[in-house]
Write a protein that holds these residues in place. Sequence first.
Motif, short mmCIF file in Angstrom:
data_model
loop_
_atom_site.label_atom_id
_atom_site.label_comp_id
_atom_site.label_asym_id
_atom_site.label_seq_id
_atom_site.Cartn_x
_atom_site.Cartn_y
_atom_site.Cartn_z
N UNK A 127 1.42 5.63 10.15
CA UNK A 127 0.70 5.36 8.90
C UNK A 127 0.22 6.68 8.31
N UNK A 128 0.67 6.97 7.10
CA UNK A 128 0.28 8.19 6.39
C UNK A 128 -0.60 7.81 5.22
N UNK A 129 -1.77 8.41 5.16
CA UNK A 129 -2.70 8.14 4.06
C UNK A 129 -2.98 9.43 3.30
N UNK A 130 -3.11 9.31 1.99
CA UNK A 130 -3.45 10.45 1.12
C UNK A 130 -4.61 10.02 0.24
N UNK A 131 -5.76 10.70 0.39
CA UNK A 131 -6.93 10.35 -0.40
C UNK A 131 -7.22 11.45 -1.42
#
Length: 687
Positions: free
Chosen positions: A568-572
């Motif tokens: 899971x890759x998240x970008x905030x």
Amino acid sequence: MKFARFFKLNHLLQSVAAVSIGGFFIAAGFVLGGEVRRFAAPTQNSAEFGGVERYLVHVSTDKPVYRTGERLYVRGVLLRAGGHTPMTTSLSETVSFEIKGPKGDTVASGASAIIDSVAGFFWDIPAGQAGGEYTVRISHPAADGRAERKFDIRAYRAPRLKSQIVFVRDGYGPGDMVAANLHVERAEGGIPAGAKVSVSARVDGEEIWKGTTTVDSSGNAGASFRLPAAIARGEGVIAMVIEDGGTVETATKTIPILLQTLDLGIYPEGGDLIAGLPNRVYVVGRTPAHKPADMAGVVVNAAGKEVATFHTEHEGRGRFSFVPAKGEAYSLRITQPAGIKTVFALPAVKAYGVVISSTSDITPRLKDVVVRVGATSDGSYLIVLSQRGKELALKPVSLRANQPTDFTLAVPKSLDGVIVVTVYDDRMSPMAERLIFRQPEHKLKVQVVPDRTDYVPGDKVTLRVKTIDDTGKPVSAMVGLTVTDSSVLEMIEKREQAPSLPVMVLLENEVQNLADAHVYLDETNPKAPLATDLLLGTQGWRRFATAGTGSLNGSVTDASNARVPGVTVRAMNIATGEVLTAVTNESGAYAFTNVKAGTYRMSASLPGFQTMTLGSQVAHDRSVRQDFRLAVATLNELMFAAAAPEGRRGQQQGQQGQQGQQGRFVPPPAAPAVVAGNRVRDLPLNG
């Protein structure tokens, strides 16, 4: 709030030396790596500041123009994005390259081994290859994007006289006096002193002036003439015919005539015009043909009262300062060249905000960064220095309303190149931002000495190359040599010639429209610092960084470099709190398209691995590659993850999401150092 950070910086010693031998131009570019240094004491996971080592590729060709049947040589230098040091790699590492034709079709491609952080290859241009502009591209899995360089294929005869025409200004209007200077040298060396130069100027197909002059002992000749008071289309050209004994050659150049319009970019230094505070504004002018346009003008308010004047200094760029009033509107009027009637509106004045200003055109080597910050309201603010998405220095400050103050930020000696300075308010919202440039810590000199002063075709040439530091002490370095007919280099206008390796490393990847590149790092040129500041001031950094959309992509590998699916890759977005989520495919790849430009805090997580977080900068219309390399989770981390009650996990995630909407990043809680033995048996087991 604590702003402690840890990071590593390396330093680069770099330069370029050149020598001309019998009409051939030999250039030496080199890279020398240095030691690793720490700036802040608190140790954190290095993944927070980039994770997988990132590299930039700097590509060059041996000359700008080729004929069919010739061999094209290409060199790519891979350097770490942070510190510019060479990569350490085995011979099995390769880069991919491709050559694109004028229509975008791939005419050649392949791979080349990386040796000592350099990859090189050649392409024998087929006899029937079509003419036009070509592009060579080099890419590597660990590189940020792909590097490219353009070159031409066309029929030509190498000139025997190397000539360049330079206009005193980059823009003229009807009735203006035009001044043009010619510099000429013989291709085999020497100055054609006394050579006759016949000059002809034509506008819209009609000859408007002609005359003769001679070349002086320095290789220079000049001509001046007045443009007609009425010009229809503005198509002007100057031709200078040089007669040097039996050699007759012609140098031509388009006259930069500006008629009714030009393209003007207006950039407040920190991003906005703020009422009641001293504001510096940068401007850049371009002709409809996208060439630089020199100009002068005045800034007036709505009543027509003059509040500032300006004129351009380099590449159509200039700057001015004034204090805007609340509720007032301002515009810019061109006074030179004559005939431009367009009035250009300045951005709207904001009643509240922050201004930031550099106190010098560039930051000298070994000196700390000094910036001037002012605000319309009392309060606490944070000044952050960053480079390629990595925070390098932070300074909490208190400001009094309408009282600009100078602040010094201590930085490592080795920090160099383009640095982003951002001012945040107490809610961590970016209020002002600009780019600054810091000179490299070290200067390195390359000496290239031939074994003889004169050669004839077929002779063997032996070169002695020596590299010394700024104290004159010999140092080891990797040197790349290119041997080229210098007259071919002069076929391209000097401002459009490819940059040297230091300019590639320190500037090219950070700016747009890098032309006249030989000026910026020339420490013998007194105008170089101002030219560098104008280049950075007209990048429109805040708008460039936070407007429009780009893309984010990359891959996730484990410690053995095997691709990891299901991560899971998240970008905030740290400004808006918006979170994007993706899962890597069977090849371990992920992609975010149509990503709003800005600064992102990214993370990659998968049960059984340590979560990795890092920062990334997305710019408009650019693709950013960000890879992750995950380490296997420790036993303590696995136990902590398994032991956390579901309710508590949900509460933590909810808190993180809520904080994220406010533009803050909350790292996951640290794992306990010790897990009691009786708890091990009570941990829930999966599977």
